[in-house]
Structures are given as structure tokens and as C-alpha cells.
Design an enzyme around this catalytic site. Structure first.
Site, PDB file in Angstrom:
ATOM      1  N   HIS A 240       1.769 -43.209  -3.851  1.00  0.00           N
ATOM      2  CA  HIS A 240       0.941 -42.415  -4.912  1.00  0.00           C
ATOM      3  C   HIS A 240       2.093 -43.064  -6.049  1.00  0.00           C
ATOM      4  CE1 HIS A 240      -2.631 -40.203  -3.839  1.00  0.00           C
ATOM      5  NE2 HIS A 240      -1.882 -39.241  -3.486  1.00  0.00           N
TER       6      HIS A 240
ATOM      7  N   LYS B 178       0.741 -34.385 -18.714  1.00  0.00           N
ATOM      8  CA  LYS B 178      -1.059 -35.786 -18.340  1.00  0.00           C
ATOM      9  C   LYS B 178      -2.034 -34.182 -18.530  1.00  0.00           C
ATOM     10  CE  LYS B 178       2.266 -38.065 -16.146  1.00  0.00           C
ATOM     11  NZ  LYS B 178       3.642 -37.750 -16.916  1.00  0.00           N
TER      12      LYS B 178
ATOM     13  N   ARG C 267       8.269 -43.818 -21.994  1.00  0.00           N
ATOM     14  CA  ARG C 267       9.564 -43.933 -21.494  1.00  0.00           C
ATOM     15  C   ARG C 267       9.426 -45.993 -21.152  1.00  0.00           C
ATOM     16  NH1 ARG C 267       8.566 -44.486 -16.377  1.00  0.00           N
ATOM     17  NH2 ARG C 267       6.952 -42.697 -15.323  1.00  0.00           N
TER      18      ARG C 267
ATOM     19  N   GLU D  73      -7.595 -34.013 -11.248  1.00  0.00           N
ATOM     20  CA  GLU D  73      -8.877 -34.399 -11.308  1.00  0.00           C
ATOM     21  C   GLU D  73      -9.665 -35.081 -10.211  1.00  0.00           C
ATOM     22  OE1 GLU D  73      -6.421 -37.287 -13.612  1.00  0.00           O
ATOM     23  OE2 GLU D  73      -5.487 -38.265 -11.857  1.00  0.00           O
TER      24      GLU D  73
END
Length: 613
Positions: free
Chosen positions: A218, A116, A274, A183
Site C-alpha cells: 500500500h 481518515k 501535507r 473500509e
């Protein structure tokens, strides 16, 4: 041409890929851990290969064993599914180096996007490196992760070190990579993503949008396509950004570009290199088999210049063996029955009688409904879930039905904070008040030729049940014509079906019993002994293991006699590759501590006792 395909995965996704292979005439190879020796994916494949040596939770992360299994079984291609090694560039290279066809993007594309942090840099973004109070709240994320593992929201700066440690531990367990980053966290955004499919000839299809805003920990719970409520301009921008991301890394195959949409703006999150869990909603809307398309792309076939047109709306719900009212605690045990009505799609890795273990994700199945409009698809899915037979461990079925019918969802005003706001109301127990009576009458039926009727008056029969966390007692009296009860009229009784009339309305109940666990329609009951055993009473403040798992951590300095505060984290359990925190229920003194790091515990194991002060 691909002749024999090994799926480097397990459960639902392996079974789903095998289904496409069977329709295409491709032989299939499953791999399995010792814990999965009798799992459905190992049973339905043409060939199954045991992956030796590793612990069950880590078996599917051993790429060397998977490649060896593919060669031994005569496979000429490998599909990674999702999770485990699906975004591992080293594994992709090992498959290619072995002379096998890799059903996925080039390893270079995986390297560019699977991390990421590198993906954000490629899109001109950068993670936070020096977090201050002004940056809060922030989100700690696993660089190699997905599925909600290795994620922590941090709202106070002092929470950051523990969040980093916990996220790293989960990331290592789930992905074999402990890299994490930080983040900004947007409180009320919508999670919107774009499915892409690219071939080796330069064509990239943006296959519409999906909304995946309803999430717990999440991890997505309900997904739909197309994402509702987007302006055409924003939807077009999202598709263009997804194509840009794919072209930036010369992408090939199926992938997903994820965004957080807030205040009409799109914020890039990541690209998953994916197939996604939620790919069925895109398949239903576009009339595609994405696995079949992956195989065709891997064989070198070209896509058409444009994707097929979208039609209607699709909604997917993930059925989990977990209790949302107990902090989403995973459940284990035997799945006695899993059946949904006709007219909806069921993707699952389980069948009746299969065990639900502790080593893997607790998802039982995905149920998908497609209809001409969003409202019709939602109604169809909610009705199918409500009518489904789910006998065994506690599931999130009731939560799903209530979520689908919640006005915030039906009006497409949901965001990623949906469950933060509504979870208590959505998990409020609402058992059918007649269910205990139906259970008692079904159990009483047929005990004797005369249904228990006596010639002389007798005391009523009494049965006790636990329903929705509360004890309840029902009374009935056998008569020469059937059963006499208060508050209802008994219309029909058999061992598995009871019909009662209350206030002039007839109610039909389907009853299934497995030991002391009874399922009456959607109500789950536990039969209780008439006279409880006083020796089974626990001391106040007892902390019991809510699930089978491993004690991975005990709070530093925690010993018997330590003073603790209400809500203080004391013990961490790992189950199904997620860490679960056990906290002090009250302010007091720790009088008993049985939990030790590395210890395997079963549900109900006494971890500790906190005596209130």
C-alpha cells in the site's frame, strides 16, 4: 518574510526543501537524531540541532523538542515535510503558539482531514463498524497514517483481530497514534489523486491528476502525472471534488486529495494535509516549485486566479534499499555509489559512502523523468534507472525497470493489484551470464606485471560467485597476450573495465568491488571462497533474521517442541517502522527458539529452527 526555516524532518524531503531555501536566500536549520548525526540533511543545512533523549525511531515524533530546537537556532518558520509530525494538529499549534510561521494548513484543517475517519465523515462517508462476511475483503487503515504503514488487507473474517493488532502497532510506531478503522477494499481500482494548492485569499488551484497505482504494501512505487486514460468528464469531477474538500475545511497550502477509481467512478479515500512524496511529477508538468509556493502562501502572498498550463508528462520511481523477491525485506549497509545519468531529476537524502540504517524508511531516492509524451517519459526513466550506478545494498532497481516496461503499464491498464499479479515474473533473477567472467578478469588484472602468465602450461584459474541466489564457477587462463577463456574473446581488461566479445557482439562491463561484493553493470555478485567452510552449514528449517531489527512478538504459546504448520506466523520483526512476519517454512516441530520479544537482531541471526515431519 521568512528568514530562517527549520525542517522538522530528515532525509530526502529535508534536502529537497533546503534546495529551495538555498535558491530563495533562506537560511536553513536541520534537526537530527543520534543515528542521523552525519546524515546528508544534517550536513547540508546551515545549522543542525540534535534532538536529545528519544530513541532514534521516535526522535522526529517529539514535537516539543523540535519547537525548542527552532527557537534555539533562531528559526522563524517550520516546515514539517511529510510523515512524522506533518499531519499532527497539536504540533502545528505548538509551532504557532511559539510565535513561529507554520508552513502548512491551519491546525483545524489538519484535524478535520488528517484523521481518515473524520475526513470520510466530512465527505459524507463512514467507515465499517461491524464487519461481516458480506463486507470482505476489507482494508484496515491507520487513521493518522500514510505511506502504507498501519494497513492490512483482510480476506477472511478470522484474520481481522490479528490485522487490527498489527495495524495498531505499526501506527503507534510510525505516527504516535494507534487509531485504526476498516473500509471496503476494492481489488482492481486505480489510485488517482489531485494536487491542490490554496492561499489565504480564497483561491484554490487543482493542479491536475496523478496516478499512483503501482504500490507495494500500500505504499506507492511509481507515480505519474497526469493520470493516463481518464475521460475528461472524470478528470473534471476529480478536480472539482478536490476543490470541494479543500474549501470544506478552509484549506491553506499544498495538499492532496486521494481517490480510488473503479468502473469509471471515483471513490474518496482521504486528504493528505501535507506535501506528498510524489509532488515532483506535478512540479515537472506545471513548471512549479511547490515548496517555494508553500513558502509564498505562508507569507501571505496571493496565487494567480488560474494555475499555469500543464505541459507534457512526468513519471517518478522510488528507489528503495529492499529486496522485492524476499517479501520486500529492507536492506542495510553502505551505499557506496548512487549516480544516475544526466537528463533526469534525482531527489535523495544520501550521497556516496553513507550508511543505510535500520531506523527509518528504506527509500534511497526518487528519480523523475519529464518528456512531451507519456511513452517518451517512461522510456527515459527506464533507461536512466537501467544505466544508474547503484552500489551497495540490494535495491528494487530491476523491479522498477521491468515494471516501467511491462505492457500492462505502458498501455495504462495497471491497477493497485499490479504486483499481486506480476511480482514473481518481475523479480525472476536475470543476471548477465558474462558478469562473473568480467568480475574474475578485473580481479586478476595487474596482480603481476605479466598478468599472471606462466612460461609453462598450468591449470586454469577458478573463481566462484553467488549470483541471483545461485553459485557459479568461471575459469580463465593467463597467457602471454592476455587471458584465454571459453565462449568469449577478451578484448580489453583493466581493474574497473572489461570488454568481451561473444558471438561477434562486444559487451562492455564496468566493475566495482567492495570487499566480497562486486557490481558488474547492473548485476550484483558475491565472491565465494573456493573451498566452503563446512562448519557454516545451517540445519534444514533454520529461520534467519532477514534484516536487522527488533523482535516485537512471538506467536502465543510458541515454545520448543510445539507443532507448527507450513506458513504459520511464528515471529514478527520490526525494521524501518514496518513489521515483517517470519513464518514456518514447512509443517513440523519447532526444535529451537532463540527469538525473544524486545531482542535486537542482526541479519542472519538464527531465530528458530523447524524440523520437518
Amino acid at each position: 518574510m521568512i528568514q530562517t526555516l527549520l525542517v522538522a524532518n530528515r532525509g530526502e524531503i529535508a534536502c529537497r526543501i533546503f534546495r529551495t531555501c538555498a535558491a530563495s536566500g533562506i537560511r536553513t536549520v536541520a534537526v537530527h537524531s543520534d543515528a542521523d548525526e552525519n546524515a546528508l540533511h544534517a550536513r547540508v543545512a546551515d545549522t543542525a540541532v540534535r534532538l536529545p533523549g528519544a530513541a532514534p525511531a521516535d526522535t522526529y515524533l517529539r514535537g516539543d523538542l523540535v519547537v525548542k530546537a527552532a527557537l534555539a537556532a533562531g528559526a522563524d518558520a517550520v516546515h514539517p515535510g511529510y510523515g512524522f509530525l506533518s499531519e499532527n494538529a497539536g504540533f502545528a499549534r505548538a509551532v504557532l503558539d511559539a510565535g513561529l510561521t507554520w508552513i502548512g494548513p491551519p491546525p483545524e484543517a489538519i484535524e478535520a482531514m488528517a484523521s481518515k475517519t473524520r475526513a470520510k465523515q466530512l465527505m459524507g462517508l463512514a467507515p465499517l463498524t461491524d464487519v461481516t462476511e458480506a463486507d470482505l475483503p476489507v482494508l484496515v487503515k491507520a487513521a493518522a497514517g500514510g505511506g502504507g504503514r498501519g494497513m492490512r488487507i483482510v480476506r477472511r473474517l478470522e484474520e481481522l483481530p490479528a490485522a487490527l493488532e498489527g495495524a495498531r502497532a505499526e501506527a503507534v510506531s510510525a505516527f504516535g497514534d494507534g487509531e485504526v478503522f476498516v473500509e471496503p477494499y476494492l481489488e482492481h481500482g486505480r489510485h488517482v489523486e489531485v494536487q491542490i494548492l490554496a492561499d489565504t485569499h480564497g483561491t484554490v488551484w487543482p493542479l491536475g491528476t496523478r496516478d499512483c497505482s503501482l504500490q507495494r504494501r500500500h505504499q506507492k512505487v511509481i507515480e505519474e502525472a497526469p493520470a493516463p486514460g481518464l475521460t475528461e468528464g472524470l478528470a473534471k469531477e476529480l478536480r472539482a471534488l478536490a476543490v470541494r474538500a479543500a474549501r470544506a475545511v478552509s484549506y491553506v497550502g499544498a495538499g492532496t486529495v486521494e481517490f480510488l477509481v473503479a468502473d469509471g467512478r471515483a471513490h474518496f479515500l482521504e486528504m493528505n494535509t501535507r506535501l506528498q512524496v510524489e509532488h515532483p511529477v506535478t512540479e515537472e508538468v506545471f513548471g512549479l516549485d511547490l515548496v517555494a509556493e508553500q513558502l509564498r502562501v505562508a507569507e501571505g502572498h496571493a496565487l494567480a486566479p488560474e494555475p499555469p498550463p500543464a505541459r507534457g508528462h512526468a513519471v517518478e520511481a522510488r528507489l528503495y534499499a529492499e529486496d522485492p523477491a524476499r517479501d520486500w525485506a529492507p536492506e542495510t549497509g553502505t551505499l557506496h555509489r548512487l549516480a544516475v545519468p544526466a537528463g533526469v531529476r534525482l531527489d535523495t537524502g544520501y550521497t556516496d559512502g553513507d550508511p543505510i540504517g535500520v531506523h527509518y524508511d528504506p527509500m534511497l531516492a526518487k528519480v523523475v523523468a519529464h518528456a512531451p509524451t507519456r511513452a517518451e517519459a517512461i522510456r527515459k526513466l527506464a533507461g536512466a534507472l537501467e544505466a544508474a550506478a547503484l552500489h551497495g545494498p540490494v535495491t528494487n532497481r530491476d523491479l522498477l525497470v521491468r515494471s516501467l516496461r511491462h505492457p500492462e503499464f505502458t498501455s495504462a491498464r495497471m491497477d493497485t493489484g499490479f504486483y499481486d499479479r506480476h511480482l514473481p515474473a518481475l523479480t525472476e533473477p536475470a543476471p548477465d551470464p558474462l558478469a562473473p567472467l568480467a568480475a574474475a578478469l578485473a580481479a586478476a588484472h595487474g596482480r603481476s606485471r605479466f598478468g599472471g602468465w606462466r612460461n609453462l602450461p598450468s591449470q586454469p584459474q577458478i573463481k566462484r560467485y553467488e549470483v541471483g541466489g545461485e553459485e557459479t564457477e568461471v575459469r580463465y587462463r593467463p597467457t602471454r597476450t592476455g587471458f584465454a577463456v571459453e565462449g568469449a574473446r577478451v578484448v580489453h581488461v583493466s581493474a574497473h573495465t572489461v570488454v568481451l566479445e561473444a558471438d561477434g557482439v562486444r559487451h562492455r562491463f564496468e566493475v566495482a568491488r567492495y570487499g566480497d561484493r562486486i557490481h558488474v553493470n547492473t548485476t550484483r555478485l558475491t565472491a565465494l571462497p573456493r573451498f566452503p567452510d563446512p562448519e557454516q552449514q545451517l540445519a534444514p528449517g533454520s529461520l534467519l533474521a532477514p534484516m536487522p531489527g527488533t523482535v516485537v512478538r512471538v506467536a502465543e504459546g510458541l515454545t520448543e517442541g510445539t507443532a507448527v504448520t507450513a506458513g504459520q506466523p511464528l515471529i514478527w520483526l520490526e525494521a524501518m517502522k514496518m513489521q515483517h512476519q517470519i513464518s514456518a517454512p514447512t509443517e513440523g516441530t519447532l526444535t529451537t527458539l532463540h527469538a525473544k520479544p524486545g531482542q535486537q537482531v542482526e541479519p542472519g541471526f538464527l531465530l528458530a529452527v523447524v524440523r520437518q515431519t
